[in-house]
Design an enzyme around this catalytic site. Sequence first.
Site, PDB file in Angstrom:
ATOM      1  N   HIS A   1     -36.554 -13.166 -29.874  1.00 42.56           N
ATOM      2  CA  HIS A   1     -38.146 -12.789 -28.891  1.00 42.56           C
ATOM      3  C   HIS A   1     -38.900 -12.498 -29.706  1.00 42.56           C
ATOM      4  CE1 HIS A   1     -37.463 -13.043 -25.077  1.00 42.56           C
ATOM      5  NE2 HIS A   1     -36.464 -11.906 -24.673  1.00 42.56           N
TER       6      HIS A   1
ATOM      7  N   HIS B   1     -30.759 -11.965 -28.801  1.00 36.15           N
ATOM      8  CA  HIS B   1     -31.380 -12.155 -27.482  1.00 36.15           C
ATOM      9  C   HIS B   1     -33.066 -11.918 -28.593  1.00 36.15           C
ATOM     10  CE1 HIS B   1     -32.868 -12.179 -23.340  1.00 36.15           C
ATOM     11  NE2 HIS B   1     -33.788 -11.351 -23.448  1.00 36.15           N
ATOM     12  N   GLU B   2     -33.008 -10.116 -28.014  1.00 36.09           N
ATOM     13  CA  GLU B   2     -34.100  -9.895 -28.586  1.00 36.09           C
ATOM     14  C   GLU B   2     -34.766 -10.211 -30.433  1.00 36.09           C
ATOM     15  OE1 GLU B   2     -35.467  -7.818 -26.615  1.00 36.09           O
ATOM     16  OE2 GLU B   2     -34.066  -7.736 -25.065  1.00 36.09           O
TER      17      GLU B   2
END
Length: 401
Positions: free
Chosen positions: A26, A22-23
């Site tokens: 980003h 998820h990170e």
Amino acid sequence: MLAYLAGVALFALGICLSVALHEAGHMVTAKAFGMKVRRYFIGFGPTIFSFRRGETEYGVKWIPLGGFCDIAGMTALDEVTPDEAPRAMWRFKTWKRTVVMSAGSITHFMLGFIVLYLMSVTMGLPNLEPTQPVVGETSCAREATTQDALKAPCPANALRPAEVAGLKAGDKVLSVNGKPTPTWQDMIDAIQPAGGPTPIQVQRGGQTLTITVNVPRVKRMLSDGSVREVGMIGASPVVQPAMLHYSAVGGVGATLSFTGNMFVETGQRIVQFPQRIPAVVNAIFGGERDPNTPVSVVGASRIGGEAVERGLWQLFFLLLASLNFFIGVFNLLPLLPMDGGHIAVVWYERVRDWIRKLRGKAAGGPVDYTKLSAVTMVLVLIGGAVTLLTVTADIVNPIRL
């Protein structure tokens, strides 16, 4: 026990990997747009090791619960160095910031889809199609008011209405008493209120036949545990496969369809989330744990461990995919400090400036996040309290398979 512990560890690892990716979503999108990513770490707490490549520091920390991506200037209040200022995230176009902030959730959706696709071409996906109204075999119609009676074989003198009327295995029931029956449940719902001679239209081969069945009224224990007098003809459906397997190409469409169903269920669970919290509290103090109550990472990992212990790998991967969809959707809710909250602020600025432009005014400045700090803190406290409740319930009164 060893299989259970391995399953718990494997599921927890899967969740941690999902959050770490998820990170990474980003980070990758931020770098692609030219934003400065200072750090990307997996885990929290003290650093185990780190290294620098280019302008970004990468590393691993001791507490393997997710991770973080430090993008310079996410808001106008964030401190940036003079060389970072031109590349501060808040200076970029609205759509670019939206892509970066939604990339984490999109990563969860992609992971969930990949898990389901691999299932579709290997172990198969659960068959969500309703049971078709096709007769598998005929049996008897008799009273059964207890669980033991439901399991007992038919006595020799029992009524066999379907068989006597001429209903055969392979017949597809089209209607009962003129009421269409697209599914087996529809057929049951039409027969239970009936009694006496009842016309049943069936398709047999290429023919459409009308068979009159003398439907008796018998007392039966129903699926909800109640006992009622209902109509019954003594027939059971063709058993459909629990899992459906697909080719590499067919699996794409099947996975898209299954994913759509999971998104609908995820939305329903999120809507029902607040009203299920009292049941979690009740479970902590000794009440029966409702299997539909929210679970924490601890609870999900325990269920994953039980699934592995029993060899239910389909359930293990379905739970992992479902959790990814839930995290992805929940994270997009327009509430700070979640990504959805930041996206909402960004688009508020865009709409506000558009309205100001129509009125001949200059664009307003970035939103002052300090004015939102009180609301953010309340939401953080509520989130922390819910997490504490679910973790406690999952330890003292966990959901079990």
